[in-house]
Design a protein around this motif. Structure first.
Motif, short mmCIF file in Angstrom:
data_model
loop_
_atom_site.label_atom_id
_atom_site.label_comp_id
_atom_site.label_asym_id
_atom_site.label_seq_id
_atom_site.Cartn_x
_atom_site.Cartn_y
_atom_site.Cartn_z
N ASP A 201 9.51 0.40 -5.15
CA ASP A 201 9.15 -1.00 -4.89
C ASP A 201 7.64 -1.21 -4.98
OD1 ASP A 201 11.73 -1.89 -4.53
OD2 ASP A 201 11.69 -1.69 -2.34
N ARG A 202 6.87 -0.19 -4.63
CA ARG A 202 5.43 -0.37 -4.50
C ARG A 202 4.64 0.06 -5.73
NH1 ARG A 202 3.00 1.38 1.07
NH2 ARG A 202 1.42 -0.04 0.24
N LEU A 203 5.23 0.88 -6.58
CA LEU A 203 4.57 1.26 -7.83
C LEU A 203 4.78 0.16 -8.86
CD1 LEU A 203 5.65 5.02 -8.03
CD2 LEU A 203 3.31 4.18 -7.67
N HIS A 204 3.72 -0.21 -9.55
CA HIS A 204 3.87 -1.28 -10.53
C HIS A 204 2.83 -1.11 -11.65
CE1 HIS A 204 0.29 -3.28 -8.91
NE2 HIS A 204 0.81 -3.12 -7.70
N PRO A 205 3.05 -1.75 -12.79
CA PRO A 205 2.11 -1.64 -13.92
C PRO A 205 0.69 -2.00 -13.49
CG PRO A 205 4.14 -2.66 -14.66
CD PRO A 205 4.25 -2.55 -13.16
N GLY A 206 -0.26 -1.29 -14.08
CA GLY A 206 -1.66 -1.45 -13.72
C GLY A 206 -2.15 -0.36 -12.79
N MET A 207 -1.23 0.36 -12.15
CA MET A 207 -1.58 1.44 -11.24
C MET A 207 -1.58 2.78 -11.98
SD MET A 207 0.70 0.93 -7.81
CE MET A 207 0.25 -0.21 -6.50
N LEU B 163 -0.57 10.30 -13.46
CA LEU B 163 -0.36 9.50 -14.67
C LEU B 163 -1.36 8.36 -14.68
CD1 LEU B 163 3.55 9.15 -14.82
CD2 LEU B 163 2.11 10.67 -16.20
N LEU B 164 -2.01 8.13 -15.81
CA LEU B 164 -2.90 7.00 -15.98
C LEU B 164 -2.10 5.70 -16.05
CD1 LEU B 164 -5.29 8.52 -18.67
CD2 LEU B 164 -5.81 8.16 -16.25
#
Length: 208
Positions: free
Chosen positions: A141-147, A160-161
């Protein structure tokens, strides 16, 4: 030593308690030349002359962590970096470029004849910030694109970049690739898993 450092340590004139804004891509573009000269030297070629240090943007002498990524025909050819800022950015980029060309265990060292086909990308990392989660579902839920993300479990670690998000279907695949980087199986979870996140600014050859 803390497991994660919440802000970069800063240069002597900086307040290490205050996170710094990431450098601009324009300031970092000069580092692509640094990385290419380092890759050429690592491949056994004579690189071009180093620029006069006085002509480099001030950010190059500041302490930052970086990653250098090599691709060939759109495929990964090497990627090495640092998570903790510990030396001048220009030096960090040069050392990571050499390592990406010669010490990424997934690939053989870059050969001289490959240089013209390589594309180089430099990523500069912002602070690595802990991401407390209650379990795998909460992590998804908390991981999202841009991270960008770092995972630790025992003595294992993987990162991971943020750019990896463009190559995965979503958070579940991102997390499973992150687990694989740490040497763990897909779907794995444990209460001892620790996550942290960071942002980057990146510059890539061929982009204006």
């Amino acid at each position: 030593m803390p497991l994660w450092r919440s802000t970069p340590p800063g240069t002597p004139e900086d307040d290490p308690r205050e996170p710094r804004p990431l450098p601009s891509p324009q300031d970092l573009r000069v580092l692509l030349g640094t990385a290419r000269r380092a890759v050429a030297a690592a491949a056994g070629l004579r690189p071009g002359p180093e620029p006069d240090p006085s002509t480099l943007p001030p950010v190059c002498s500041q302490t930052w962590a970086s990653f250098v990524t090599l691709t060939q025909a759109g495929r990964l050819r090497g990627c090495i970096g640092s998570l903790e800022p510990r030396r001048a950015l220009v030096e960090d980029v040069a050392q990571n470029a050499r390592a990406a060309a010669t010490r990424d265990p997934r690939f053989p060292p870059v050969a001289p004849e490959e240089l013209d086909d390589l594309e180089i990308e430099v990523s500069v990392l912002g602070p690595v910030v802990p991401l407390p989660v209650t379990g795998r579902a909460d992590a998804l839920d908390r991981l999202h694109p841009g991270m960008g993300a770092v995972l630790r479990y025992g003595g294992r670690r993987g990162t991971l970049l943020p750019q990896v998000w463009s190559r995965v279907a979503g958070a579940e695949e991102f997390l499973d690739v992150l687990l694989a980087k740490a040497g763990l199986p897909p779907g794995f979870w444990s209460e001892q898993v620790e996550l942290a996140t960071y942002g980057v600014v990146e510059v890539r050859e061929g982009e204006t």
